[in-house]
Design a protein around this motif. Sequence first.
Motif, mmCIF file in Angstrom:
data_model
loop_
_atom_site.group_PDB
_atom_site.id
_atom_site.type_symbol
_atom_site.label_atom_id
_atom_site.label_comp_id
_atom_site.label_asym_id
_atom_site.label_seq_id
_atom_site.Cartn_x
_atom_site.Cartn_y
_atom_site.Cartn_z
ATOM 1 N N SER A 1 1.421 -0.810 -0.009
ATOM 2 C CA SER A 1 0.237 0.038 0.001
ATOM 3 C C SER A 1 0.765 0.800 -0.496
ATOM 4 C CB SER A 1 -1.271 -0.356 0.972
ATOM 5 O OG SER A 1 -1.740 1.266 1.445
ATOM 6 N N THR A 2 -0.075 1.927 -0.057
ATOM 7 C CA THR A 2 1.378 3.853 -0.728
ATOM 8 C C THR A 2 0.634 4.642 1.149
ATOM 9 O OG1 THR A 2 -0.575 5.086 -1.243
ATOM 10 C CG2 THR A 2 0.530 3.866 -3.004
ATOM 11 N N ALA A 3 -0.153 3.891 2.073
ATOM 12 C CA ALA A 3 -0.820 4.124 3.052
ATOM 13 C C ALA A 3 -0.439 3.711 4.122
ATOM 14 C CB ALA A 3 -2.460 4.444 2.853
ATOM 15 N N TYR A 4 -0.526 2.615 4.555
ATOM 16 C CA TYR A 4 0.046 2.306 6.010
ATOM 17 C C TYR A 4 0.264 0.592 5.608
ATOM 18 C CZ TYR A 4 -4.397 1.809 6.367
ATOM 19 O OH TYR A 4 -6.525 0.965 5.905
ATOM 20 N N PRO A 5 0.895 -0.018 6.876
ATOM 21 C CA PRO A 5 1.006 -1.982 6.334
ATOM 22 C C PRO A 5 0.126 -2.339 7.147
ATOM 23 C CG PRO A 5 2.381 -1.069 7.850
ATOM 24 C CD PRO A 5 2.262 0.248 7.480
ATOM 25 N N GLN A 6 -0.595 -3.346 7.218
ATOM 26 C CA GLN A 6 -1.413 -4.105 8.015
ATOM 27 C C GLN A 6 -0.324 -6.075 8.376
ATOM 28 O OE1 GLN A 6 -5.690 -4.723 7.537
ATOM 29 N NE2 GLN A 6 -4.643 -4.499 4.546
ATOM 30 N N GLY B 1 -5.724 -4.382 9.707
ATOM 31 C CA GLY B 1 -6.107 -3.573 9.806
ATOM 32 C C GLY B 1 -4.719 -2.697 10.303
ATOM 33 N N PRO B 2 -5.266 -1.252 10.284
ATOM 34 C CA PRO B 2 -3.627 -0.694 9.857
ATOM 35 C C PRO B 2 -2.342 -0.669 11.179
ATOM 36 C CG PRO B 2 -5.884 1.508 9.974
ATOM 37 C CD PRO B 2 -5.986 -0.298 9.919
ATOM 38 N N LEU B 3 -1.185 -0.948 10.777
ATOM 39 C CA LEU B 3 -0.249 -1.281 11.698
ATOM 40 C C LEU B 3 0.697 -0.367 11.809
ATOM 41 C CD1 LEU B 3 0.773 -3.931 12.713
ATOM 42 C CD2 LEU B 3 2.175 -3.894 11.287
ATOM 43 N N THR B 4 0.483 0.105 13.042
ATOM 44 C CA THR B 4 1.743 1.619 13.039
ATOM 45 C C THR B 4 2.810 0.827 13.918
ATOM 46 O OG1 THR B 4 -0.527 2.336 14.043
ATOM 47 C CG2 THR B 4 1.983 3.307 14.534
ATOM 48 N N VAL B 5 3.703 0.720 12.926
ATOM 49 C CA VAL B 5 5.055 0.939 13.005
ATOM 50 C C VAL B 5 5.911 2.381 13.038
ATOM 51 C CG1 VAL B 5 5.112 -1.269 11.845
ATOM 52 C CG2 VAL B 5 5.567 0.935 10.190
ATOM 53 N N PRO B 6 7.543 2.627 13.706
ATOM 54 C CA PRO B 6 8.371 3.250 13.684
ATOM 55 C C PRO B 6 7.983 4.212 12.834
ATOM 56 C CG PRO B 6 9.030 1.550 15.311
ATOM 57 C CD PRO B 6 7.926 0.842 14.146
ATOM 58 N N ALA B 7 7.787 5.774 12.943
ATOM 59 C CA ALA B 7 8.065 6.130 11.628
ATOM 60 C C ALA B 7 8.841 6.319 10.615
ATOM 61 C CB ALA B 7 7.881 7.569 11.925
ATOM 62 N N ALA B 8 10.130 6.315 11.325
ATOM 63 C CA ALA B 8 11.206 5.875 10.490
ATOM 64 C C ALA B 8 10.898 4.396 9.833
ATOM 65 C CB ALA B 8 12.906 5.974 11.349
ATOM 66 N N GLN B 9 10.826 3.535 9.991
ATOM 67 C CA GLN B 9 10.236 1.683 9.344
ATOM 68 C C GLN B 9 9.304 2.066 8.574
ATOM 69 O OE1 GLN B 9 9.211 -1.034 12.058
ATOM 70 N NE2 GLN B 9 9.394 -2.917 11.349
ATOM 71 N N LEU B 10 8.613 3.261 8.596
ATOM 72 C CA LEU B 10 7.357 2.957 8.061
ATOM 73 C C LEU B 10 7.457 2.982 6.564
ATOM 74 C CD1 LEU B 10 3.691 3.277 7.019
ATOM 75 C CD2 LEU B 10 4.414 6.186 7.339
ATOM 76 N N PRO B 11 8.056 4.218 6.046
ATOM 77 C CA PRO B 11 8.719 3.955 4.630
ATOM 78 C C PRO B 11 9.418 3.256 3.813
ATOM 79 C CG PRO B 11 9.165 6.326 5.109
ATOM 80 C CD PRO B 11 8.791 5.077 6.539
ATOM 81 N N THR B 12 9.477 1.728 4.421
ATOM 82 C CA THR B 12 10.212 0.810 3.919
ATOM 83 C C THR B 12 9.387 -0.357 3.921
ATOM 84 O OG1 THR B 12 10.606 -0.683 6.869
ATOM 85 C CG2 THR B 12 12.103 0.998 5.426
ATOM 86 N N MET B 13 7.751 -0.343 4.379
ATOM 87 C CA MET B 13 6.990 -0.878 4.501
ATOM 88 C C MET B 13 5.362 -0.685 3.338
ATOM 89 S SD MET B 13 6.269 -2.681 8.436
ATOM 90 C CE MET B 13 5.061 -3.217 8.196
ATOM 91 N N LEU B 14 6.194 0.860 2.250
ATOM 92 C CA LEU B 14 5.769 1.160 1.586
ATOM 93 C C LEU B 14 6.330 0.991 0.257
ATOM 94 C CD1 LEU B 14 4.219 4.082 3.526
ATOM 95 C CD2 LEU B 14 2.796 1.889 3.051
ATOM 96 N N GLY B 15 5.845 0.342 -1.026
ATOM 97 C CA GLY B 15 6.468 0.537 -2.232
ATOM 98 C C GLY B 15 5.467 0.659 -3.652
ATOM 99 N N ILE B 16 6.464 0.504 -4.795
ATOM 100 C CA ILE B 16 5.892 0.805 -6.181
ATOM 101 C C ILE B 16 6.315 -0.860 -6.672
ATOM 102 C CG2 ILE B 16 6.087 2.828 -5.215
ATOM 103 C CD1 ILE B 16 8.403 3.094 -7.973
#
Length: 316
Positions: free
Chosen positions: A266-271, A281-296
Motif C-alpha cells: 500500500s502507499t498508505a500503511y502496512p497491515q 487493519g492499519p499497523l502502526t510502526v516506528p516512523a522511520a520504519q514506515l517508508p520501508t513497508m510502503l512500496g511500488i
Amino acid sequence: MDDHHHEPLDRRRMLSRCAGWAGTAALYTMSGGIASSIDLDSALAMPAMAGKGPKPFTFLQISDTHIGFDKAANPNTRATAMQAVEKIKALAVKPDLIFHTGDITHLSKPEQFDDAAKILAGLDVPIFFVPGEHDWLDETPGANFLARHGKGSMGTGWYSFEHGGVHFIGLNNVADLKAGGMAHLGDEQLAWLEKDLAGLSASTPVVVLGHIPLWTVYEEWGWGTDDSARALALLRRFGSVTVLNGHIHQILHKVEGNVAFHSARSTAYPQPAPGAAPSPGPLTVPAAQLPTMLGIRTANFVRGNSPIALIEQTLG
C-alpha cells in the motif's frame, strides 16, 4: 476506468511517457507473460529496452492509497502518494499504463476522490481503476467511483482491453462484500468473463486486476474471493495468467499451475501478516520504519519465454 480508457494506445507515444506512484506501485516487465521481481533501484539505472521484434512495454500497479486516512499508522497518506509519484518519474523505463487496484480513498468521499485525481494528474499516462471496498461506501454504493472511473465499463465496473499483445481484465469483487466475509464476483460478472475470454487464443498472455485476492490468503480475515475457483477455471486454458491485487497491504506471491498471483504493498500503511494479529487493519510502526513497508511495483512485458518481470521498490 477513466476517460483514458477510450484513447488508442500508441506505443511510440506511450513509451515516451512517465507514470508512477511510489507508495504502492509495481513495475512489471512482461516477458512471454509471466512475472518475476527485481529491485527497483536497479530499474532506475536500467537503460531503455531495445532489440528486434515487438517492443517490450512496462505497466505500473498502484494500490490502497487510502486518500483521507489520517490516523497514527500514517497521518499523511497524501504525502506518501506524492512521494511515490516522484519516484516513478525518475524511472529510466517509462510505463505505458497504470493500474490502480482499489481503495483509492478511505471513505469514498467526493473530496477524497478529487484529491487523489489531483495527485495522479501530473502523470500524463492512461490510468485504469478497479474499486476497493473503501471506494464503495457511498449512500449509493460505488456511485462516486463509477462516476469518475467507470466510463465504458460493464456492470459494477468490470472491463477488458488489449495492449501490446496482452489481454488485461479489470474485475470488481467488492460490490457484494459482506462484513467479515470473503469477496465475491457473482454470476453476472463471471458470465461476462466467460464471454470475454471465449475468443482469445490460449497463447494470449492474460493479466487480471482485482482488489481482494483471487486466492485464499487467510479466510478468517476475508482475504480471498469465495467464487474465484469459477474464474480461475475459465483462465486455466491460457499458458500465462498473472493476477494482481491489493487490499492486504503487503507483498505475497503464489503460483498455481499457469497462474501467478501477486499482492502489492500500500502507499498508505502496512497491515499485519496473515494471522499475526487478532484482526486485520492499519499497523502502526516506528516512523522511520514506515517508508520501508510502503512500496511500488512495475512490470515489463517482452515477447518470448521469460516471465513478466516484477520490479519492487520501497519508499525507504
